[in-house]
Design a protein around this motif. Sequence first.
Motif, PDB file in Angstrom:
ATOM      1  N   LYS A 231      39.292  38.408  47.941  1.00  0.00           N
ATOM      2  CA  LYS A 231      39.425  37.430  48.719  1.00  0.00           C
ATOM      3  C   LYS A 231      39.526  37.262  50.009  1.00  0.00           C
ATOM      4  O   LYS A 231      39.155  36.454  51.153  1.00  0.00           O
ATOM      5  CB  LYS A 231      40.446  36.744  48.357  1.00  0.00           C
ATOM      6  N   HIS A 250      30.886  34.752  46.091  1.00  0.00           N
ATOM      7  CA  HIS A 250      31.426  35.171  45.173  1.00  0.00           C
ATOM      8  C   HIS A 250      30.766  35.002  43.985  1.00  0.00           C
ATOM      9  O   HIS A 250      30.773  33.563  43.284  1.00  0.00           O
ATOM     10  CB  HIS A 250      32.481  34.440  45.510  1.00  0.00           C
ATOM     11  N   SER A 272      36.423  30.637  39.992  1.00  0.00           N
ATOM     12  CA  SER A 272      36.969  31.851  38.844  1.00  0.00           C
ATOM     13  C   SER A 272      38.037  30.902  37.342  1.00  0.00           C
ATOM     14  O   SER A 272      37.906  30.042  37.803  1.00  0.00           O
ATOM     15  CB  SER A 272      39.186  31.748  40.437  1.00  0.00           C
ATOM     16  N   LYS A 276      32.228  34.286  34.854  1.00  0.00           N
ATOM     17  CA  LYS A 276      32.269  35.201  35.454  1.00  0.00           C
ATOM     18  C   LYS A 276      32.210  36.724  35.168  1.00  0.00           C
ATOM     19  O   LYS A 276      30.703  37.093  34.397  1.00  0.00           O
ATOM     20  CB  LYS A 276      32.608  35.347  36.803  1.00  0.00           C
ATOM     21  N   ASP A 291      32.189  40.008  40.155  1.00  0.00           N
ATOM     22  CA  ASP A 291      33.467  38.887  41.744  1.00  0.00           C
ATOM     23  C   ASP A 291      32.765  38.400  42.789  1.00  0.00           C
ATOM     24  O   ASP A 291      32.273  38.282  43.383  1.00  0.00           O
ATOM     25  CB  ASP A 291      35.333  39.773  41.639  1.00  0.00           C
TER      26      ASP A 291
HETATM   27 MN    MN Z   1      37.263  35.372  41.842  1.00  0.00          MN
END
Ligand code: MN
Length: 626
Positions: A231, A250, A272, A276, A291
């Motif tokens: 990130k 993302h 998050s 996903k 991700d």
């Molecule tokens: Mn993530």
Amino acid sequence: MPHRYDDYLKSELAPVHLEKLMALENPKLRRFVADAIELCRPASVYVCTDDPDDIAYVRRRAIETGEEQRLAMAGHTCHFDGPTDQGRDREVTKYLVEPGEYLGPTIGATDRREGLKEIRGYLRGSMTGREMLLRFFSLGPVNSVFSISGVQMTDSFYVAHSEDLLYRPGYEQFKTLGDSPEYICVLHSSGRLVNGVSADVDRKRIYIDLKDEEVYSVNTQYAGNTVGFKKLALRLAIRKADREDWLSEHMLIMGVKGPGDRTTYFTGAFPSACGKTSTAMLPGETIVGDDLAYLRRIAGEVRAVNVESGIFGIIRDVNPQDDPIIWAALTRPGEVIFSNVLIRDGVPYWEGGGREIPDEGVNYSGAWRHGKKDEKGNEVRPSHPNARYTIRLKDLTNLDPRADDPHGVPVGGVIFGGRDSDTWVPLQQSFDWTHGVITMGASLESETTAATLGKTGVRAFQPMSNIDFVSIPLGRYVQNHLDFVMGIDTPPLIFAANYFLKRKDGGYLNGMSDKHVWVKWMERRVNGELDAIRTPTGFIPLHEDLARLFDEVLHKTYTPDAYVEQFTLRVRENLAKLDRIETIWRTEVEDTPEVLFEVLAEQRKRLEAARARHGDTISPSAFTQK
Ligand code: MN
Ligand code: SPV
């Protein structure tokens, strides 16, 4: 040619490491490394190349320093983060900005000069007596137009080891950069350690210097705060993408099988801990990434690559039924890092793992036994809800054959999905690209999860699932999405998914595996094979198509009643959402593109007209097939 910092580096690095550094003829790198050494004062510096010996060294030292413990199964290790370091920490993650620089309602920003002074103060002398590692990675496939090089300096062998699993090696690629300054630099220190855990928790900081493209992270170990190329680099990559006219997102990337041998690729943006990874891992389909994605227009197509080559995934509920492929990778010998799970006799346990959790063991809180309470009197769960595993994608049996293609994969569809208990239908398709970007991507909301510190279950604005990482003015970010498909004849279709819709009594309306049917429907839509029903908020599936897919994919009956309950349009909730979203874009964002308000207003008009005819809850049968 000698550089300004050469003499200093010569005095600080052992000859073998100096040679590896000097083979990279890059002035910015030498400045960065010299500055980091002078600031953090490590006892020694280890320069890692792509050589397996260097990589093995990192793995070995992670055990020797106690940052990781060996588990019973060969290659498996575990790592613990401190009790207040179990997720990304938004409060102390800030952009360092010049006076007057505007970003919008993303994570915080602070004055660059003051921020640098503060965080460099915390880093000063932070590696005394410790070894500093210098690592190079390629974000994206090596030698690809998509890829960005990255350099990390850290005193954590756990961080460096995680990066081995998560990123493609980049030392050799770095050589091809010459003296270019186009790469991302990250400096991390775990800070003072007590029992192997960052001790100065009130001095935890993650600061992103937008000017020099450097990230500083200190007094934390949780990977989301420390692994530079997850990130931390995403925030800088979004700026680079903005300058160069592509998108850094993302998003997962996956291949979905259609009839015959067909594979259609999708990207999917979910916040998050909102499905996903489990979408990217649907059985029978192929994963490219779970991700982070870079998307570019190439020869009239949208193409995407996975920034990463591994998964740092949530382990909760990974069990043989729901996640058979990950389960297999986690339960056979091979390189796996478990973090913040419960350990008993060298065996990791986690909630929803399908094996009985022992009554005692060791977890992030130390010795643990059933019923243990923290200082506030709250029960300490055996494994943290954000406990994770780290693995290489190539250790999975469902890796897409094109996962490392330097040209990326062609994107047929883009999915946006949040944790929404009361508003969106489970699945819909936008009318066109602009409608999708605005009413689905830029209107995404999601209830907070354990992936970030703080209260969970609070509805939050989550445009493109990327709000924590957007590092340019938010309106401009949306405009970039709108413009992205210019010149493309058939842009990807945009879909909105909601896996979390609930009944009024609080129960989920869909099973975990229903998402598999949804992606199969999307695949057919991308290939122009199924009709749909036009509703005020988008196209929804016909019952008969879903019933056939439920039967084919899950061998389940899908009744008309279930369909009506799930796909009934909740007009009041949709209008309330429009109010919330419009207010945010009007009052909290300074540079919202005007078209966003126009498209939201059209959606409102459609919803109000439908309400006037049919009331507040509208069954799909009220709308016509298109
Ligand atoms: Mn993530
Ligand atoms: C997420 O929280 O979105 C993750 C894990 O993918 S991390 O960002 O690394 O904390």
